[in-house]
Design a protein around this motif. Structure first.
Motif, PDB file in Angstrom:
ATOM      1  N   TYR A 242       0.864  -1.190   0.000  1.00 42.95           N
ATOM      2  CA  TYR A 242       0.000   0.000   0.000  1.00 42.95           C
ATOM      3  C   TYR A 242       0.891   1.228   0.000  1.00 42.95           C
ATOM      4  CZ  TYR A 242      -4.352   2.520   1.108  1.00 42.95           C
ATOM      5  OH  TYR A 242      -5.459   3.334   1.062  1.00 42.95           O
ATOM      6  N   LEU A 243       0.947   1.945  -1.115  1.00 41.85           N
ATOM      7  CA  LEU A 243       1.761   3.149  -1.253  1.00 41.85           C
ATOM      8  C   LEU A 243       0.831   4.322  -1.557  1.00 41.85           C
ATOM      9  CD1 LEU A 243       4.532   4.491  -1.410  1.00 41.85           C
ATOM     10  CD2 LEU A 243       4.635   3.863  -3.829  1.00 41.85           C
ATOM     11  N   SER A 244       0.756   5.284  -0.633  1.00 42.76           N
ATOM     12  CA  SER A 244      -0.265   6.326  -0.736  1.00 42.76           C
ATOM     13  C   SER A 244       0.326   7.687  -0.380  1.00 42.76           C
ATOM     14  CB  SER A 244      -1.435   5.993   0.206  1.00 42.76           C
ATOM     15  OG  SER A 244      -2.385   7.026   0.219  1.00 42.76           O
ATOM     16  N   PHE A 245       0.401   8.587  -1.394  1.00 43.57           N
ATOM     17  CA  PHE A 245       0.863   9.958  -1.195  1.00 43.57           C
ATOM     18  C   PHE A 245      -0.068  10.965  -1.879  1.00 43.57           C
ATOM     19  CE2 PHE A 245       4.841   7.689  -0.423  1.00 43.57           C
ATOM     20  CZ  PHE A 245       5.360   8.382   0.666  1.00 43.57           C
ATOM     21  N   PRO A 246      -1.396  10.844  -1.772  1.00 46.07           N
ATOM     22  CA  PRO A 246      -2.278  11.770  -2.489  1.00 46.07           C
ATOM     23  C   PRO A 246      -2.252  13.173  -1.900  1.00 46.07           C
ATOM     24  CG  PRO A 246      -3.565  10.405  -1.014  1.00 46.07           C
ATOM     25  CD  PRO A 246      -2.158   9.877  -0.962  1.00 46.07           C
ATOM     26  N   SER A 247      -2.615  14.138  -2.735  1.00 45.32           N
ATOM     27  CA  SER A 247      -2.796  15.539  -2.319  1.00 45.32           C
ATOM     28  C   SER A 247      -1.556  16.104  -1.639  1.00 45.32           C
ATOM     29  CB  SER A 247      -4.029  15.661  -1.413  1.00 45.32           C
ATOM     30  OG  SER A 247      -5.197  15.318  -2.114  1.00 45.32           O
ATOM     31  N   ASN A 248      -0.446  16.039  -2.348  1.00 42.57           N
ATOM     32  CA  ASN A 248       0.787  16.698  -1.947  1.00 42.57           C
ATOM     33  C   ASN A 248       1.263  17.542  -3.131  1.00 42.57           C
ATOM     34  OD1 ASN A 248       1.874  15.822   0.862  1.00 42.57           O
ATOM     35  ND2 ASN A 248       1.136  13.888  -0.021  1.00 42.57           N
ATOM     36  N   GLY A 249       2.554  17.822  -3.200  1.00 46.31           N
ATOM     37  CA  GLY A 249       3.091  18.597  -4.316  1.00 46.31           C
ATOM     38  C   GLY A 249       4.177  17.844  -5.050  1.00 46.31           C
ATOM     39  N   LEU A 250       4.008  16.545  -5.172  1.00 48.81           N
ATOM     40  CA  LEU A 250       5.018  15.720  -5.818  1.00 48.81           C
ATOM     41  C   LEU A 250       4.999  15.932  -7.333  1.00 48.81           C
ATOM     42  CD1 LEU A 250       4.412  12.408  -3.833  1.00 48.81           C
ATOM     43  CD2 LEU A 250       6.013  14.258  -3.316  1.00 48.81           C
ATOM     44  N   HIS A 251       6.166  15.819  -7.949  1.00 45.35           N
ATOM     45  CA  HIS A 251       6.225  15.978  -9.406  1.00 45.35           C
ATOM     46  C   HIS A 251       7.183  14.935  -9.986  1.00 45.35           C
ATOM     47  CE1 HIS A 251       9.595  18.572  -7.971  1.00 45.35           C
ATOM     48  NE2 HIS A 251      10.216  18.070  -9.034  1.00 45.35           N
ATOM     49  N   GLY A 252       7.318  14.951 -11.291  1.00 47.15           N
ATOM     50  CA  GLY A 252       8.208  14.016 -11.951  1.00 47.15           C
ATOM     51  C   GLY A 252       7.465  12.882 -12.623  1.00 47.15           C
ATOM     52  N   LEU A 253       8.207  11.855 -13.010  1.00 42.99           N
ATOM     53  CA  LEU A 253       7.674  10.738 -13.775  1.00 42.99           C
ATOM     54  C   LEU A 253       7.585   9.485 -12.918  1.00 42.99           C
ATOM     55  CD1 LEU A 253       9.898  11.148 -16.969  1.00 42.99           C
ATOM     56  CD2 LEU A 253       7.608  12.087 -16.629  1.00 42.99           C
ATOM     57  N   LEU A 254       6.744   8.558 -13.346  1.00 44.85           N
ATOM     58  CA  LEU A 254       6.725   7.208 -12.793  1.00 44.85           C
ATOM     59  C   LEU A 254       7.604   6.345 -13.693  1.00 44.85           C
ATOM     60  CD1 LEU A 254       2.996   6.611 -11.760  1.00 44.85           C
ATOM     61  CD2 LEU A 254       4.938   7.121 -10.286  1.00 44.85           C
ATOM     62  N   ASP A 255       8.664   5.810 -13.105  1.00 41.47           N
ATOM     63  CA  ASP A 255       9.645   5.078 -13.900  1.00 41.47           C
ATOM     64  C   ASP A 255       9.262   3.612 -14.033  1.00 41.47           C
ATOM     65  OD1 ASP A 255      12.532   5.075 -15.034  1.00 41.47           O
ATOM     66  OD2 ASP A 255      12.498   3.399 -13.615  1.00 41.47           O
ATOM     67  N   ASP A 256       9.426   3.077 -15.231  1.00 40.17           N
ATOM     68  CA  ASP A 256       9.095   1.687 -15.520  1.00 40.17           C
ATOM     69  C   ASP A 256       9.832   0.708 -14.607  1.00 40.17           C
ATOM     70  OD1 ASP A 256       7.216   0.715 -17.502  1.00 40.17           O
ATOM     71  OD2 ASP A 256       8.202   2.066 -18.892  1.00 40.17           O
ATOM     72  N   ALA A 257      11.146   0.872 -14.525  1.00 40.87           N
ATOM     73  CA  ALA A 257      11.965  -0.079 -13.769  1.00 40.87           C
ATOM     74  C   ALA A 257      11.646  -0.038 -12.286  1.00 40.87           C
ATOM     75  CB  ALA A 257      13.447   0.226 -13.998  1.00 40.87           C
ATOM     76  N   HIS A 258      11.405   1.150 -11.761  1.00 37.67           N
ATOM     77  CA  HIS A 258      11.116   1.279 -10.334  1.00 37.67           C
ATOM     78  C   HIS A 258       9.778   0.638  -9.975  1.00 37.67           C
ATOM     79  CE1 HIS A 258      14.008   4.932 -10.319  1.00 37.67           C
ATOM     80  NE2 HIS A 258      14.644   3.833  -9.936  1.00 37.67           N
ATOM     81  N   ILE A 259       8.782   0.851 -10.802  1.00 40.89           N
ATOM     82  CA  ILE A 259       7.473   0.261 -10.535  1.00 40.89           C
ATOM     83  C   ILE A 259       7.573  -1.263 -10.478  1.00 40.89           C
ATOM     84  CG2 ILE A 259       5.197  -0.173 -11.548  1.00 40.89           C
ATOM     85  CD1 ILE A 259       5.280   2.470 -10.177  1.00 40.89           C
ATOM     86  N   MET A 260       8.392  -1.846 -11.307  1.00 37.36           N
ATOM     87  CA  MET A 260       8.522  -3.299 -11.346  1.00 37.36           C
ATOM     88  C   MET A 260       9.116  -3.869 -10.065  1.00 37.36           C
ATOM     89  SD  MET A 260       9.777  -4.091 -15.255  1.00 37.36           S
ATOM     90  CE  MET A 260       9.900  -5.845 -14.898  1.00 37.36           C
TER      91      MET A 260
END
Length: 642
Positions: A242-260
């Motif tokens: 469970y990874l949850s960081f909604p309603s913040n000010g995060l930016h950038g990309l979701l990386d393919d390798a990291h998600i895996m």
């Protein structure tokens, strides 16, 4: 065998010593009790039974040696403060004071206890800063701390877990902690499984050291002021579910390798940030994924290129308000467990595929604010989604694609339907009697069509708009007003007296029709009514005095009818402006500045024709409905999207 030589009285005495708490521990409990006001029936028994064994008191558990090992007084309506004396109970392992109304600070003696492993004081009114462990404590046994839903402020002490043996869980959500998010959790041990810091005021970046928590399964820090990128190191926590960081000010990309790297993930919630780029292709590797929420970001890419075939467990997909293009991918219809799907606010086009009928569990569907075409086909294919309860497809179809003909008969088969919006189309014919069989319906909005005929009395008698207050299942939807809106049609006849059976109704709008007859007295029985609009009809007679009893009424309009007589005063109707009564030249009273029984009256002019008023009101109604439509989307979907 040696015990056989002991007198029986001595054996009984030894047994008594082995099961009775000592006077020191009893004193600690009574000190705690002294700070609790008012005493409830359970803790009152402590004082009444002060001469008895405190191991037998309500909420107290002792071990075989007579030492208190657990205090469990959750949900007892306790008020007052927590006594530091509880920290002197040297054998206490578990302390649960949750769901009370305790105030003051959290005693440092509890944080620095040499025995407590589980401390739960959640859902109270505790305040101040969280105490640090005493410097003399070299190692502390605390494994689980739940201080959620209190009023704690200041920075979260980073040293709290540096000398802990085997920490497992901490829940500090729903407080007012500020400063940087703590980074020392896994310095001395990697055993943490749960970290929840959501709904606070943390700022700065996400600590990269969290990636060292190899046992971490739940990480939540949504609704803070965090900024920056998702650190690459975070994805080293390969046990994350469970990874949850909604309603913040995060930016950038979701990386393919990291998600895996986090293939055990069940819930990913990064909505309400400023992420960009596309959804990683490797998202299909997360075979356990049940909820994916990327709403309210700046993400883009062609949606049809995402492969959902490998996500059989997906239950909720939320991509609201992004920049996705293309068509809805056919692969999404293979997610047969999907309950909620929200794609509104993108740049999608094309038609809704018949494949959506495979989603037999679909309850919530929101497709609005895109560029879809062929509403007729859309409604035809959606009739196969028998569990569909919330359908939001507005702001897609141009005026020349409006629904025409009678209200579709197949809607009668949607027994779980709770909200039905068919407004601003070209529907004609009568209001069908089968609507009365939709027993779950609490909001019916069919304004601005060409519906005719009389208001069916049977509809009023059976269609009771059930009031779901107190039901967990409907705790969200119950916040949406119970509505009956038939305005701007061609309805004729009288308002049925049976309308008094709609006891829970909050909003009633019959304006801009051709209704006649008198305003029924029975409307005064609708004591939950907040909005009542009967304007622009052909109603006659007097305004019932009993309407003054509608104490929750905040909007009232009977303008442009043929009403007559005195406008009731001294009650709720006296709180509304004269515009609520305009266009009824036979009405009199202080509200319209016309004395009753007087031949002379101050000049009275209608500033616009009924047609102009109708256009203005319609424009306002459209604006209001658009705002309410967006709001309803947010309220209703929260039941399925967190």
């Amino acid at each position: 065998m040696k015990f056989f030589g002991l007198p029986l009285t001595l054996l009984l005495y030894m047994a008594f010593l082995a099961t009775s708490c000592n006077e020191q521990e009893k004193s600690c409990l009574l000190q705690f009790l002294a700070g609790i006001l008012p005493e409830d029936g359970n803790t009152m028994s402590w004082r009444d039974g002060s001469g008895t064994d405190c191991c037998k008191w309500e909420g107290i558990t002792c071990n075989e040696s007579g030492s208190i090992i657990e205090i469990s007084l959750a949900s007892r309506s306790l008020e007052g403060s927590i006594s530091p004396a509880l920290g002197k109970l040297t054998g206490l392992l578990r302390l649960n004071l949750s769901y009370n109304s305790l105030s003051g600070g959290l005693p440092s003696e509890l944080i620095s206890s040499g025995s407590i492993t589980v401390l739960d004081v959640s859902f109270n009114r505790l305040s101040g800063v969280l105490p640090k462990p005493h410097p003399s404590i070299l190692e502390q046994p605390l494994q689980a701390l739940n201080i959620s839903s209190n009023l704690f402020t200041g920075q979260f002490p980073s040293t709290l877990w540096e000398r802990t043996r085997n920490p497992v869980a901490i829940n500090a959500s729903n407080n007012s902690f500020n400063g940087l998010m703590p980074s020392s959790f896994c310095i001395s041990s990697s055993s943490f499984a749960v970290l929840d810091f959501s709904f606070n005021k943390f700022s700065g970046s996400i600590p990269a050291s969290l990636g060292e928590c190899s046992a971490l399964r739940v990480l939540k820090a949504g609704y803070n002021n965090l900024s920056g990128l998702l650190p690459d190191e975070l994805f080293n926590a390969t046990s994350l579910e469970y990874l949850s960081f909604p309603s913040n000010g995060l930016h950038g990309l979701l990386d393919d390798a990291h998600i895996m790297n986090i293939r055990k993930l069940v819930n990913l919630d990064l909505g309400g940030n400023t992420l960009n780029g596309k959804i990683p292709d490797s998202i299909g590797q997360l075979k356990r994924l049940e909820e994916l929420r990327l709403n309210n970001n700046n993400m883009s890419g062609e949606l049809q290129k995402i492969n959902f075939y490998k996500l059989p467990n997906l239950k909720a997909l939320d991509l609201l308000y992004n920049n996705f293009t293309g068509t809805v991918p056919e692969s999404i219809y293979s997610c047969v467990n999907l309950i909620a799907l929200r794609l509104s606010g993108n740049n999608l086009h094309g038609q809704v595929s018949p494949g959506i009928g495979n989603l037999k569990s679909l309850v919530f569907l929101s497709l609005g604010a895109n560029n879809f075409t062929n509403i007729t086909n859309t409604l035809q294919v959606l009739k196969n989604c028998r569990n569909l309860t919330f359908l939001l497809i507005g702001t897609n179809f141009r005026a020349d694609c409006s629904l025409s003909g009678e209200i579709p008969l197949w809607l009668s088969k949607l027994q779980n339907l709770e909200m039905l919006f068919l407004n601003r189309n070209r529907l004609n014919g009568p209001i069908p009697a089968w609507i009365k069989n939709l027993n779950s319906l609490f909001c019916l909005d069919i304004y601005s069509n060409n519906l005719g005929g009389e208001l069916p009395a049977a509809l009023m008698g059976v269609f009771e708009l059930p009031f779901y207050i107190g039901s967990f299942q409907y705790r969200i939807t119950s916040t949406f007003p119970k509505t009956l809106d038939f305005s701007d049609n061609n309805l004729t006849g009288v308002i049925p007296q049976e309308i008094d059976q709609l006891k829970s109704l909050e909003k009633l709008n019959f304006s801009f029709n051709s209704l006649s007859g008198e305003i029924p007295q029975q409307l005064s029985s609708l004591t939950n009514l907040q909005q009542l609009d009967l304007s622009s009809n052909h109603l006659t007679g007097a305004i019932p005095l009993a309407l003054n009893n509608l104490h929750f009424l905040s909007q009232f309009n009977v303008s442009h009818n043929d009403l007559e007589g005195t406008i009731p005063i001294g009650g709720q109707l006296s709180t509304f402006p004269s515009s609520s009564f305009d266009g009824n030249p036979k009405l009199c009273g202080i509200m319209v500045d016309k004395l009753c029984g007087s031949a002379e009256a101050p000049p009275f002019s209608v500033h616009s024709t009924a047609q102009t008023v109708k256009r203005v009101v319609f424009a306002i109604a459209f604006g209001v409905f658009f705002g309410v439509g967006v709001l309803s989307d947010q309220i209703v979907l929260s039941r399925y999207f967190g």
